[in-house]
Design a protein around this motif. Structure first.
Motif, PDB file in Angstrom:
ATOM      1  N   GLU A 155      17.700   1.217  -8.587  1.00  0.00           N
ATOM      2  CA  GLU A 155      19.150   1.204  -8.833  1.00  0.00           C
ATOM      3  C   GLU A 155      19.897   0.302  -7.849  1.00  0.00           C
ATOM      4  N   GLY A 156      19.149  -0.407  -6.993  1.00  0.00           N
ATOM      5  CA  GLY A 156      19.776  -1.385  -6.112  1.00  0.00           C
ATOM      6  C   GLY A 156      20.381  -0.821  -4.833  1.00  0.00           C
ATOM      7  N   GLU A 157      20.106   0.465  -4.548  1.00  0.00           N
ATOM      8  CA  GLU A 157      20.648   1.040  -3.308  1.00  0.00           C
ATOM      9  C   GLU A 157      19.708   0.828  -2.135  1.00  0.00           C
ATOM     10  N   VAL A 158      18.417   0.725  -2.450  1.00  0.00           N
ATOM     11  CA  VAL A 158      17.404   0.605  -1.396  1.00  0.00           C
ATOM     12  C   VAL A 158      16.819  -0.806  -1.450  1.00  0.00           C
ATOM     13  N   ASN A 159      16.614  -1.356  -0.261  1.00  0.00           N
ATOM     14  CA  ASN A 159      15.985  -2.670  -0.086  1.00  0.00           C
ATOM     15  C   ASN A 159      14.708  -2.765  -0.940  1.00  0.00           C
ATOM     16  N   PRO A 160      14.611  -3.780  -1.794  1.00  0.00           N
ATOM     17  CA  PRO A 160      13.454  -3.861  -2.699  1.00  0.00           C
ATOM     18  C   PRO A 160      12.119  -4.065  -1.983  1.00  0.00           C
ATOM     19  N   ASP A 161      12.154  -4.488  -0.716  1.00  0.00           N
ATOM     20  CA  ASP A 161      10.906  -4.663   0.018  1.00  0.00           C
ATOM     21  C   ASP A 161      10.423  -3.374   0.685  1.00  0.00           C
ATOM     22  N   ILE A 162      11.222  -2.315   0.616  1.00  0.00           N
ATOM     23  CA  ILE A 162      10.793  -1.021   1.165  1.00  0.00           C
ATOM     24  C   ILE A 162       9.830  -0.366   0.184  1.00  0.00           C
ATOM     25  N   GLU A 163       8.719   0.132   0.685  1.00  0.00           N
ATOM     26  CA  GLU A 163       7.699   0.756  -0.155  1.00  0.00           C
ATOM     27  C   GLU A 163       7.900   2.276  -0.126  1.00  0.00           C
ATOM     28  N   PRO A 164       8.306   2.865  -1.266  1.00  0.00           N
ATOM     29  CA  PRO A 164       8.647   4.293  -1.270  1.00  0.00           C
ATOM     30  C   PRO A 164       7.536   5.193  -0.706  1.00  0.00           C
ATOM     31  N   LEU A 165       6.291   4.877  -1.027  1.00  0.00           N
ATOM     32  CA  LEU A 165       5.197   5.753  -0.584  1.00  0.00           C
ATOM     33  C   LEU A 165       4.858   5.569   0.890  1.00  0.00           C
ATOM     34  N   LEU A 166       5.354   4.500   1.513  1.00  0.00           N
ATOM     35  CA  LEU A 166       5.082   4.300   2.942  1.00  0.00           C
ATOM     36  C   LEU A 166       6.241   4.770   3.815  1.00  0.00           C
ATOM     37  N   LEU A 167       7.403   5.026   3.213  1.00  0.00           N
ATOM     38  CA  LEU A 167       8.588   5.258   4.041  1.00  0.00           C
ATOM     39  C   LEU A 167       8.497   6.544   4.865  1.00  0.00           C
ATOM     40  N   PHE A 168       8.014   7.629   4.281  1.00  0.00           N
ATOM     41  CA  PHE A 168       7.969   8.855   5.083  1.00  0.00           C
ATOM     42  C   PHE A 168       7.008   8.699   6.265  1.00  0.00           C
ATOM     43  N   ASN A 169       5.890   8.050   6.011  1.00  0.00           N
ATOM     44  CA  ASN A 169       4.940   7.725   7.075  1.00  0.00           C
ATOM     45  C   ASN A 169       5.637   6.927   8.201  1.00  0.00           C
ATOM     46  N   SER A 170       6.464   5.958   7.827  1.00  0.00           N
ATOM     47  CA  SER A 170       7.180   5.155   8.835  1.00  0.00           C
ATOM     48  C   SER A 170       8.138   6.019   9.652  1.00  0.00           C
ATOM     49  N   ILE A 171       8.843   6.916   8.956  1.00  0.00           N
ATOM     50  CA  ILE A 171       9.805   7.780   9.649  1.00  0.00           C
ATOM     51  C   ILE A 171       9.078   8.675  10.648  1.00  0.00           C
TER      52      ILE A 171
ATOM     53  N   THR B 191      -3.352   8.601  -4.872  1.00  0.00           N
ATOM     54  CA  THR B 191      -2.775   7.504  -5.663  1.00  0.00           C
ATOM     55  C   THR B 191      -2.188   6.411  -4.769  1.00  0.00           C
ATOM     56  N   VAL B 192      -2.023   6.701  -3.468  1.00  0.00           N
ATOM     57  CA  VAL B 192      -1.496   5.678  -2.562  1.00  0.00           C
ATOM     58  C   VAL B 192      -2.595   4.671  -2.268  1.00  0.00           C
ATOM     59  N   THR B 193      -2.465   3.490  -2.840  1.00  0.00           N
ATOM     60  CA  THR B 193      -3.419   2.445  -2.504  1.00  0.00           C
ATOM     61  C   THR B 193      -2.812   1.640  -1.360  1.00  0.00           C
ATOM     62  N   PHE B 194      -3.388   1.861  -0.195  1.00  0.00           N
ATOM     63  CA  PHE B 194      -2.858   1.252   1.009  1.00  0.00           C
ATOM     64  C   PHE B 194      -3.349  -0.184   1.122  1.00  0.00           C
ATOM     65  N   ASP B 195      -2.471  -1.123   1.193  1.00  0.00           N
ATOM     66  CA  ASP B 195      -2.946  -2.460   1.538  1.00  0.00           C
ATOM     67  C   ASP B 195      -2.026  -3.083   2.587  1.00  0.00           C
ATOM     68  N   ARG B 196      -2.644  -3.915   3.419  1.00  0.00           N
ATOM     69  CA  ARG B 196      -1.968  -4.437   4.599  1.00  0.00           C
ATOM     70  C   ARG B 196      -0.767  -5.317   4.241  1.00  0.00           C
ATOM     71  N   ALA B 197      -0.865  -6.066   3.144  1.00  0.00           N
ATOM     72  CA  ALA B 197       0.237  -6.959   2.760  1.00  0.00           C
ATOM     73  C   ALA B 197       1.482  -6.139   2.401  1.00  0.00           C
ATOM     74  N   THR B 198       1.281  -5.019   1.696  1.00  0.00           N
ATOM     75  CA  THR B 198       2.416  -4.160   1.343  1.00  0.00           C
ATOM     76  C   THR B 198       3.030  -3.563   2.602  1.00  0.00           C
ATOM     77  N   LEU B 199       2.173  -3.109   3.513  1.00  0.00           N
ATOM     78  CA  LEU B 199       2.693  -2.546   4.765  1.00  0.00           C
ATOM     79  C   LEU B 199       3.493  -3.595   5.542  1.00  0.00           C
ATOM     80  N   GLN B 200       2.978  -4.803   5.583  1.00  0.00           N
ATOM     81  CA  GLN B 200       3.669  -5.867   6.318  1.00  0.00           C
ATOM     82  C   GLN B 200       5.055  -6.156   5.721  1.00  0.00           C
ATOM     83  N   ARG B 201       5.120  -6.234   4.393  1.00  0.00           N
ATOM     84  CA  ARG B 201       6.402  -6.475   3.724  1.00  0.00           C
ATOM     85  C   ARG B 201       7.366  -5.329   4.026  1.00  0.00           C
TER      86      ARG B 201
END
Lengths: 231, 231
Positions: A155-171, B191-201
Protein backbone atom coordinates in the motif's frame (compact mmCIF):
# COMPACT_ATOMS: atom_id res chain seq x y z
CA UNK A 1 -2.80 -14.76 28.41
CA UNK A 2 -0.24 -12.32 29.79
CA UNK A 3 -0.54 -13.63 33.36
CA UNK A 4 0.40 -17.24 34.01
CA UNK A 5 -0.59 -19.04 37.18
CA UNK A 6 2.45 -19.97 39.22
CA UNK A 7 3.53 -23.53 39.95
CA UNK A 8 2.50 -25.14 36.70
CA UNK A 9 5.60 -27.35 36.73
CA UNK A 10 7.01 -29.30 39.67
CA UNK A 11 5.31 -29.40 43.07
CA UNK A 12 2.83 -26.66 43.84
CA UNK A 13 3.75 -24.11 46.46
CA UNK A 14 1.20 -22.80 48.96
CA UNK A 15 0.87 -19.56 50.93
CA UNK A 16 4.19 -17.99 51.82
CA UNK A 17 5.94 -20.72 49.81
CA UNK A 18 4.61 -19.14 46.62
CA UNK A 19 6.80 -16.10 47.31
CA UNK A 20 9.82 -18.25 48.14
CA UNK A 21 9.36 -20.31 44.98
CA UNK A 22 9.00 -17.12 42.91
CA UNK A 23 12.14 -15.66 44.51
CA UNK A 24 13.93 -18.86 43.63
CA UNK A 25 12.93 -18.57 39.96
CA UNK A 26 14.02 -14.92 39.97
CA UNK A 27 17.39 -15.94 41.41
CA UNK A 28 17.67 -18.71 38.80
CA UNK A 29 17.09 -16.43 35.77
CA UNK A 30 19.57 -13.91 37.16
CA UNK A 31 22.30 -16.51 37.61
CA UNK A 32 21.53 -18.24 34.31
CA UNK A 33 21.85 -14.89 32.50
CA UNK A 34 25.09 -14.03 34.28
CA UNK A 35 26.94 -17.37 34.26
CA UNK A 36 25.00 -19.63 31.89
CA UNK A 37 22.83 -22.58 32.90
CA UNK A 38 25.64 -25.12 32.53
CA UNK A 39 27.80 -23.15 34.98
CA UNK A 40 25.15 -22.71 37.69
CA UNK A 41 24.59 -25.21 40.50
CA UNK A 42 21.43 -25.84 42.51
CA UNK A 43 23.33 -24.77 45.64
CA UNK A 44 24.12 -21.38 44.04
CA UNK A 45 20.49 -20.87 43.03
CA UNK A 46 19.28 -21.83 46.50
CA UNK A 47 21.72 -19.40 48.13
CA UNK A 48 20.78 -16.55 45.81
CA UNK A 49 17.06 -17.26 46.37
CA UNK A 50 17.49 -17.47 50.17
CA UNK A 51 16.16 -21.02 50.44
CA UNK A 52 17.81 -24.38 51.15
CA UNK A 53 18.87 -26.78 48.40
CA UNK A 54 16.33 -29.22 49.92
CA UNK A 55 13.53 -26.77 49.15
CA UNK A 56 14.72 -26.47 45.53
CA UNK A 57 14.67 -30.25 45.21
CA UNK A 58 11.24 -30.38 46.86
CA UNK A 59 9.78 -27.96 44.31
CA UNK A 60 11.66 -29.35 41.31
CA UNK A 61 12.47 -33.05 41.26
CA UNK A 62 14.78 -32.56 38.30
CA UNK A 63 16.84 -29.85 36.65
CA UNK A 64 14.52 -30.24 33.66
CA UNK A 65 11.52 -29.28 35.79
CA UNK A 66 13.33 -26.17 37.00
CA UNK A 67 14.19 -25.16 33.42
CA UNK A 68 10.62 -25.82 32.33
CA UNK A 69 9.33 -23.58 35.15
CA UNK A 70 11.78 -20.82 34.18
CA UNK A 71 10.44 -20.88 30.63
CA UNK A 72 6.74 -21.22 31.58
CA UNK A 73 6.73 -18.71 34.41
CA UNK A 74 9.49 -16.25 33.58
CA UNK A 75 10.11 -16.24 29.81
CA UNK A 76 6.71 -17.04 28.29
CA UNK A 77 4.92 -14.23 30.18
CA UNK A 78 7.43 -11.76 28.70
CA UNK A 79 6.83 -13.05 25.18
CA UNK A 80 3.13 -12.46 25.83
CA UNK A 81 3.73 -9.00 27.31
CA UNK A 82 5.49 -8.07 24.07
CA UNK A 83 3.11 -9.72 21.58
CA UNK A 84 -0.39 -9.83 23.10
CA UNK A 85 -1.01 -6.08 22.84
CA UNK A 86 0.05 -5.98 19.17
CA UNK A 87 -2.95 -5.51 16.89
CA UNK A 88 -1.32 -7.02 13.82
CA UNK A 89 -4.55 -6.83 11.85
CA UNK A 90 -5.63 -3.24 12.33
CA UNK A 91 -2.50 -1.26 13.29
CA UNK A 92 -0.74 0.89 10.72
CA UNK A 93 2.72 -0.69 10.14
CA UNK A 94 4.74 2.17 11.62
CA UNK A 95 2.56 2.28 14.73
CA UNK A 96 2.77 -1.50 15.04
CA UNK A 97 6.58 -1.34 15.02
CA UNK A 98 6.62 1.63 17.40
CA UNK A 99 4.40 -0.28 19.85
CA UNK A 100 6.51 -3.46 19.66
CA UNK A 101 9.65 -1.41 20.31
CA UNK A 102 8.14 0.38 23.29
CA UNK A 103 7.04 -2.93 24.85
CA UNK A 104 10.38 -4.62 24.17
CA UNK A 105 12.23 -1.81 25.94
CA UNK A 106 9.71 -1.78 28.77
CA UNK A 107 10.08 -5.54 29.25
CA UNK A 108 13.89 -5.53 29.10
CA UNK A 109 13.92 -2.54 31.47
CA UNK A 110 11.92 -4.46 34.07
CA UNK A 111 13.81 -7.72 33.41
CA UNK A 112 17.41 -6.74 32.71
CA UNK A 113 18.47 -10.42 32.73
CA UNK A 114 16.41 -11.11 29.60
CA UNK A 115 18.84 -10.06 26.83
CA UNK A 116 21.75 -12.11 28.21
CA UNK A 117 19.59 -15.16 28.83
CA UNK A 118 18.11 -14.82 25.33
CA UNK A 119 21.56 -14.66 23.75
CA UNK A 120 23.17 -17.42 25.83
CA UNK A 121 20.43 -19.98 26.10
CA UNK A 122 18.05 -19.38 23.17
CA UNK A 123 19.97 -17.84 20.28
CA UNK A 124 23.12 -19.88 20.80
CA UNK A 125 23.49 -23.28 19.21
CA UNK A 126 23.32 -25.63 22.16
CA UNK A 127 21.41 -23.08 24.27
CA UNK A 128 19.62 -25.07 26.95
CA UNK A 129 16.33 -23.16 26.70
CA UNK A 130 16.12 -22.95 22.92
CA UNK A 131 13.64 -25.74 22.16
CA UNK A 132 11.52 -24.98 25.22
CA UNK A 133 11.41 -21.24 24.52
CA UNK A 134 10.66 -21.56 20.80
CA UNK A 135 7.48 -23.49 21.68
CA UNK A 136 6.18 -20.32 23.38
CA UNK A 137 6.69 -17.96 20.46
CA UNK A 138 3.21 -16.80 19.38
CA UNK A 139 3.60 -17.88 15.76
CA UNK A 140 0.19 -16.51 14.76
CA UNK A 141 1.18 -13.04 15.94
CA UNK A 142 4.64 -13.25 14.36
CA UNK A 143 3.05 -14.28 11.06
CA UNK A 144 0.47 -11.50 11.36
CA UNK A 145 3.27 -9.01 11.96
CA UNK A 146 4.92 -10.06 8.69
CA UNK A 147 1.61 -9.80 6.86
CA UNK A 148 0.98 -6.35 8.29
CA UNK A 149 4.36 -5.12 7.02
CA UNK A 150 3.82 -6.80 3.63
CA UNK A 151 0.42 -5.07 3.36
CA UNK A 152 2.00 -1.73 4.31
CA UNK A 153 4.58 -2.28 1.61
CA UNK A 154 2.04 -3.03 -1.11
CA UNK A 155 0.00 0.00 0.00
CA UNK A 156 3.05 2.27 -0.23
CA UNK A 157 3.43 2.97 3.49
CA UNK A 158 6.50 0.80 3.98
CA UNK A 159 9.79 1.09 2.10
CA UNK A 160 9.64 -1.47 -0.73
CA UNK A 161 13.18 -2.67 0.06
CA UNK A 162 12.16 -3.75 3.58
CA UNK A 163 11.65 -7.52 3.78
CA UNK A 164 8.58 -8.27 5.92
CA UNK A 165 9.85 -11.66 7.09
CA UNK A 166 13.23 -10.23 8.16
CA UNK A 167 11.96 -7.15 9.98
CA UNK A 168 11.12 -8.70 13.34
CA UNK A 169 14.51 -10.41 13.37
CA UNK A 170 16.13 -6.99 12.73
CA UNK A 171 14.18 -5.37 15.56
CA UNK A 172 15.16 -8.16 17.94
CA UNK A 173 18.81 -7.79 16.94
CA UNK A 174 18.77 -4.01 17.43
CA UNK A 175 17.05 -4.13 20.83
CA UNK A 176 18.51 -7.26 22.40
CA UNK A 177 22.08 -7.68 21.17
CA UNK A 178 23.48 -4.37 22.50
CA UNK A 179 21.88 -5.02 25.89
CA UNK A 180 23.25 -8.58 25.95
CA UNK A 181 26.75 -7.47 24.97
CA UNK A 182 27.08 -4.17 26.85
CA UNK A 183 30.02 -5.64 28.78
CA UNK A 184 32.12 -6.23 25.66
CA UNK A 185 31.58 -2.71 24.40
CA UNK A 186 32.52 -1.22 27.74
CA UNK A 187 35.63 -3.40 27.63
CA UNK A 188 36.57 -2.05 24.17
CA UNK A 189 35.68 1.54 24.93
CA UNK A 190 35.18 2.40 28.61
CA UNK A 191 33.96 5.90 27.70
CA UNK A 192 30.74 4.45 26.25
CA UNK A 193 28.20 4.81 29.01
CA UNK A 194 25.48 2.50 27.92
CA UNK A 195 21.99 3.38 29.02
CA UNK A 196 18.72 1.89 27.92
CA UNK A 197 16.98 5.23 27.24
CA UNK A 198 19.70 6.24 24.76
CA UNK A 199 19.51 2.86 23.05
CA UNK A 200 15.73 3.14 22.79
CA UNK A 201 15.92 6.60 21.23
CA UNK A 202 18.62 5.43 18.82
CA UNK A 203 16.87 2.21 17.73
CA UNK A 204 13.51 3.96 17.35
CA UNK A 205 15.11 6.65 15.17
CA UNK A 206 16.90 4.04 13.08
CA UNK A 207 13.77 2.01 12.42
CA UNK A 208 11.53 4.98 11.79
CA UNK A 209 13.82 7.15 9.66
CA UNK A 210 17.19 5.49 9.13
CA UNK A 211 20.38 7.38 9.83
CA UNK A 212 19.72 10.31 7.49
CA UNK A 213 18.49 13.52 9.06
CA UNK A 214 15.04 14.57 7.85
CA UNK A 215 16.59 17.55 6.01
CA UNK A 216 19.11 15.36 4.18
CA UNK A 217 16.69 12.50 3.55
CA UNK A 218 15.48 13.70 0.17
CA UNK A 219 19.00 14.09 -1.19
CA UNK A 220 19.95 10.69 0.21
CA UNK A 221 16.99 9.05 -1.47
CA UNK A 222 17.91 10.61 -4.75
CA UNK A 223 21.48 9.26 -4.53
CA UNK A 224 20.06 5.88 -3.55
CA UNK A 225 17.84 5.79 -6.64
CA UNK A 226 20.77 6.74 -8.85
CA UNK A 227 22.86 3.96 -7.29
CA UNK A 228 20.08 1.42 -7.87
CA UNK A 229 19.55 2.59 -11.44
CA UNK A 230 23.10 1.59 -12.41
CA UNK A 231 23.14 -1.44 -14.70
CA UNK B 1 47.59 -4.11 6.12
CA UNK B 2 44.88 -6.17 4.49
CA UNK B 3 47.18 -9.08 3.58
CA UNK B 4 48.85 -10.98 6.40
CA UNK B 5 51.79 -13.27 5.79
CA UNK B 6 50.95 -16.89 6.55
CA UNK B 7 52.55 -18.93 9.32
CA UNK B 8 53.05 -16.18 11.87
CA UNK B 9 52.17 -18.57 14.70
CA UNK B 10 53.41 -22.12 15.20
CA UNK B 11 55.96 -23.73 12.89
CA UNK B 12 56.42 -22.22 9.48
CA UNK B 13 55.22 -24.22 6.49
CA UNK B 14 57.17 -24.33 3.25
CA UNK B 15 56.24 -24.91 -0.39
CA UNK B 16 53.24 -27.21 -0.85
CA UNK B 17 52.87 -27.34 2.95
CA UNK B 18 51.68 -23.73 2.89
CA UNK B 19 48.58 -24.84 1.00
CA UNK B 20 48.02 -27.78 3.36
CA UNK B 21 48.40 -25.54 6.40
CA UNK B 22 45.98 -23.01 4.88
CA UNK B 23 43.47 -25.76 4.11
CA UNK B 24 43.74 -26.88 7.70
CA UNK B 25 42.94 -23.39 8.99
CA UNK B 26 39.99 -23.20 6.58
CA UNK B 27 38.74 -26.55 7.88
CA UNK B 28 39.20 -25.36 11.46
CA UNK B 29 37.15 -22.17 11.08
CA UNK B 30 34.39 -24.13 9.33
CA UNK B 31 34.17 -26.70 12.13
CA UNK B 32 34.51 -24.10 14.88
CA UNK B 33 31.62 -22.12 13.38
CA UNK B 34 29.44 -25.22 12.99
CA UNK B 35 30.12 -27.06 16.25
CA UNK B 36 31.96 -24.62 18.52
CA UNK B 37 35.64 -24.79 19.44
CA UNK B 38 35.02 -26.77 22.62
CA UNK B 39 33.22 -29.49 20.64
CA UNK B 40 35.86 -29.88 17.93
CA UNK B 41 38.81 -32.29 18.19
CA UNK B 42 42.18 -32.09 16.44
CA UNK B 43 41.34 -35.38 14.70
CA UNK B 44 38.18 -33.85 13.21
CA UNK B 45 40.07 -30.78 12.00
CA UNK B 46 42.80 -32.96 10.48
CA UNK B 47 40.21 -35.12 8.68
CA UNK B 48 38.33 -32.10 7.34
CA UNK B 49 41.61 -30.49 6.21
CA UNK B 50 42.86 -33.73 4.58
CA UNK B 51 46.01 -33.95 6.67
CA UNK B 52 47.12 -36.23 9.50
CA UNK B 53 46.76 -35.32 13.17
CA UNK B 54 50.56 -35.53 13.31
CA UNK B 55 50.81 -32.69 10.79
CA UNK B 56 48.44 -30.58 12.87
CA UNK B 57 50.62 -31.17 15.93
CA UNK B 58 53.72 -30.40 13.90
CA UNK B 59 52.38 -27.02 12.81
CA UNK B 60 50.75 -26.15 16.12
CA UNK B 61 52.35 -27.46 19.31
CA UNK B 62 49.33 -26.45 21.34
CA UNK B 63 45.63 -25.78 20.85
CA UNK B 64 46.40 -22.19 21.85
CA UNK B 65 48.75 -21.81 18.89
CA UNK B 66 46.06 -23.10 16.55
CA UNK B 67 43.52 -20.63 17.95
CA UNK B 68 46.06 -17.82 17.69
CA UNK B 69 46.69 -18.71 14.02
CA UNK B 70 42.93 -18.79 13.31
CA UNK B 71 42.61 -15.27 14.71
CA UNK B 72 45.80 -13.89 13.09
CA UNK B 73 45.37 -15.47 9.69
CA UNK B 74 41.63 -15.90 9.24
CA UNK B 75 39.78 -13.38 11.44
CA UNK B 76 42.11 -10.37 11.56
CA UNK B 77 42.41 -10.10 7.75
CA UNK B 78 38.60 -9.89 7.55
CA UNK B 79 38.48 -7.12 10.16
CA UNK B 80 41.01 -5.29 7.99
CA UNK B 81 39.06 -5.98 4.78
CA UNK B 82 36.05 -4.31 6.41
CA UNK B 83 37.80 -1.38 8.08
CA UNK B 84 40.93 -0.49 6.06
CA UNK B 85 39.04 0.96 3.10
CA UNK B 86 36.85 3.16 5.33
CA UNK B 87 37.87 6.79 5.02
CA UNK B 88 36.47 7.85 8.38
CA UNK B 89 37.92 11.34 8.07
CA UNK B 90 36.71 12.42 4.64
CA UNK B 91 33.67 10.28 3.78
CA UNK B 92 30.17 11.72 4.14
CA UNK B 93 28.45 9.74 6.93
CA UNK B 94 25.86 8.04 4.72
CA UNK B 95 28.49 6.99 2.20
CA UNK B 96 30.71 5.75 5.02
CA UNK B 97 27.90 3.53 6.32
CA UNK B 98 26.98 2.35 2.83
CA UNK B 99 30.60 1.35 2.19
CA UNK B 100 30.93 -0.48 5.52
CA UNK B 101 27.73 -2.39 4.78
CA UNK B 102 28.84 -3.36 1.29
CA UNK B 103 32.17 -4.65 2.60
CA UNK B 104 30.55 -6.52 5.51
CA UNK B 105 28.22 -8.34 3.12
CA UNK B 106 31.04 -8.99 0.70
CA UNK B 107 33.22 -10.45 3.47
CA UNK B 108 30.44 -12.62 4.96
CA UNK B 109 29.50 -13.78 1.44
CA UNK B 110 33.04 -15.02 0.82
CA UNK B 111 33.40 -16.38 4.38
CA UNK B 112 29.99 -17.76 5.33
CA UNK B 113 31.44 -19.26 8.54
CA UNK B 114 32.18 -15.78 9.93
CA UNK B 115 28.77 -14.84 11.47
CA UNK B 116 28.43 -18.11 13.42
CA UNK B 117 32.02 -18.00 14.64
CA UNK B 118 31.57 -14.35 15.62
CA UNK B 119 28.43 -15.16 17.63
CA UNK B 120 29.70 -18.35 19.26
CA UNK B 121 33.27 -17.52 20.07
CA UNK B 122 33.53 -13.72 20.24
CA UNK B 123 30.16 -12.28 21.27
CA UNK B 124 29.33 -15.02 23.75
CA UNK B 125 30.48 -14.81 27.32
CA UNK B 126 33.13 -17.52 27.54
CA UNK B 127 33.74 -17.40 23.78
CA UNK B 128 37.20 -18.86 23.24
CA UNK B 129 38.30 -16.26 20.68
CA UNK B 130 36.93 -13.19 22.40
CA UNK B 131 40.07 -11.78 24.02
CA UNK B 132 42.26 -12.70 21.06
CA UNK B 133 39.84 -11.23 18.51
CA UNK B 134 39.20 -8.01 20.41
CA UNK B 135 42.93 -7.24 20.24
CA UNK B 136 42.60 -7.03 16.44
CA UNK B 137 39.74 -4.54 16.34
CA UNK B 138 41.14 -1.38 14.71
CA UNK B 139 40.15 0.91 17.55
CA UNK B 140 41.38 4.03 15.76
CA UNK B 141 39.06 3.36 12.83
CA UNK B 142 36.13 2.44 15.11
CA UNK B 143 36.64 5.67 17.03
CA UNK B 144 36.94 7.63 13.78
CA UNK B 145 33.69 6.08 12.58
CA UNK B 146 31.91 7.36 15.70
CA UNK B 147 33.44 10.81 15.23
CA UNK B 148 32.36 10.88 11.58
CA UNK B 149 28.75 10.13 12.56
CA UNK B 150 28.87 12.66 15.41
CA UNK B 151 30.17 15.30 12.97
CA UNK B 152 27.40 14.39 10.50
CA UNK B 153 24.89 14.81 13.28
CA UNK B 154 26.13 18.23 14.31
CA UNK B 155 26.20 19.30 10.64
CA UNK B 156 22.58 18.20 10.15
CA UNK B 157 23.25 15.27 7.83
CA UNK B 158 22.57 12.56 10.39
CA UNK B 159 19.35 12.10 12.36
CA UNK B 160 19.93 13.80 15.75
CA UNK B 161 18.42 10.80 17.58
CA UNK B 162 21.10 8.46 16.20
CA UNK B 163 23.78 7.74 18.80
CA UNK B 164 27.23 7.74 17.12
CA UNK B 165 28.77 5.31 19.61
CA UNK B 166 25.93 2.80 19.20
CA UNK B 167 25.68 2.87 15.41
CA UNK B 168 28.45 0.42 14.55
CA UNK B 169 27.04 -2.02 17.11
CA UNK B 170 23.62 -1.70 15.40
CA UNK B 171 25.10 -2.34 11.97
CA UNK B 172 26.96 -5.39 13.25
CA UNK B 173 23.76 -6.73 14.84
CA UNK B 174 21.72 -6.20 11.66
CA UNK B 175 24.28 -7.81 9.35
CA UNK B 176 25.68 -10.60 11.49
CA UNK B 177 22.94 -11.89 13.78
CA UNK B 178 20.47 -12.98 11.07
CA UNK B 179 23.27 -14.78 9.21
CA UNK B 180 24.44 -16.47 12.41
CA UNK B 181 20.91 -17.54 13.40
CA UNK B 182 19.42 -18.42 10.00
CA UNK B 183 18.91 -21.98 11.22
CA UNK B 184 16.61 -20.97 14.09
CA UNK B 185 14.43 -18.89 11.82
CA UNK B 186 14.11 -21.66 9.30
CA UNK B 187 13.14 -23.93 12.20
CA UNK B 188 10.37 -21.52 13.32
CA UNK B 189 9.16 -20.75 9.81
CA UNK B 190 10.38 -23.07 7.04
CA UNK B 191 8.81 -20.83 4.38
CA UNK B 192 11.44 -18.14 5.05
CA UNK B 193 14.03 -18.67 2.37
CA UNK B 194 16.95 -16.74 3.70
CA UNK B 195 19.31 -15.32 1.15
CA UNK B 196 22.14 -12.87 1.64
CA UNK B 197 21.13 -10.53 -1.21
CA UNK B 198 17.67 -10.01 0.31
CA UNK B 199 19.19 -9.36 3.73
CA UNK B 200 21.61 -6.85 2.24
CA UNK B 201 18.83 -4.95 0.46
CA UNK B 202 16.71 -5.00 3.63
CA UNK B 203 19.48 -3.85 6.02
CA UNK B 204 20.68 -1.16 3.62
CA UNK B 205 17.13 0.20 3.27
CA UNK B 206 16.62 0.12 7.04
CA UNK B 207 19.82 2.02 7.77
CA UNK B 208 19.40 4.53 4.98
CA UNK B 209 15.69 5.31 5.25
CA UNK B 210 14.07 3.34 8.07
CA UNK B 211 10.94 1.32 7.45
CA UNK B 212 8.79 4.18 6.15
CA UNK B 213 8.34 4.45 2.41
CA UNK B 214 9.74 7.67 0.93
CA UNK B 215 6.18 8.85 0.19
CA UNK B 216 4.99 8.25 3.77
CA UNK B 217 8.18 9.50 5.40
CA UNK B 218 7.05 13.09 5.78
CA UNK B 219 3.77 12.10 7.44
CA UNK B 220 5.62 9.64 9.67
CA UNK B 221 8.03 12.32 10.78
CA UNK B 222 5.14 14.61 11.58
CA UNK B 223 3.50 11.93 13.77
CA UNK B 224 6.87 11.30 15.38
CA UNK B 225 7.24 14.97 16.27
CA UNK B 226 3.74 15.07 17.73
CA UNK B 227 4.49 11.96 19.80
CA UNK B 228 7.71 13.52 21.10
CA UNK B 229 5.98 16.80 21.86
CA UNK B 230 3.60 15.13 24.35
CA UNK B 231 4.37 16.08 27.95
Amino acid sequence: MSKHLPATVGRRARGADIDARGQLLDAAVGLFAERGIANTTVAQIAAAGHVTSAMVHYWFDTRDQLLEAVVEERLAPLFHAIWDAADVVRSAPLELVRGMLARMFEVTGRNPWLPSLWLREIVNEGGLLRERALRHIPLGQVGGFGQNIARGRSEGEVNPDIEPLLLFNSILALVMLPQATAKIWRHINPTVTFDRATLQRHVTALLMHGIAAPAAAAAGRLQHRKARARP
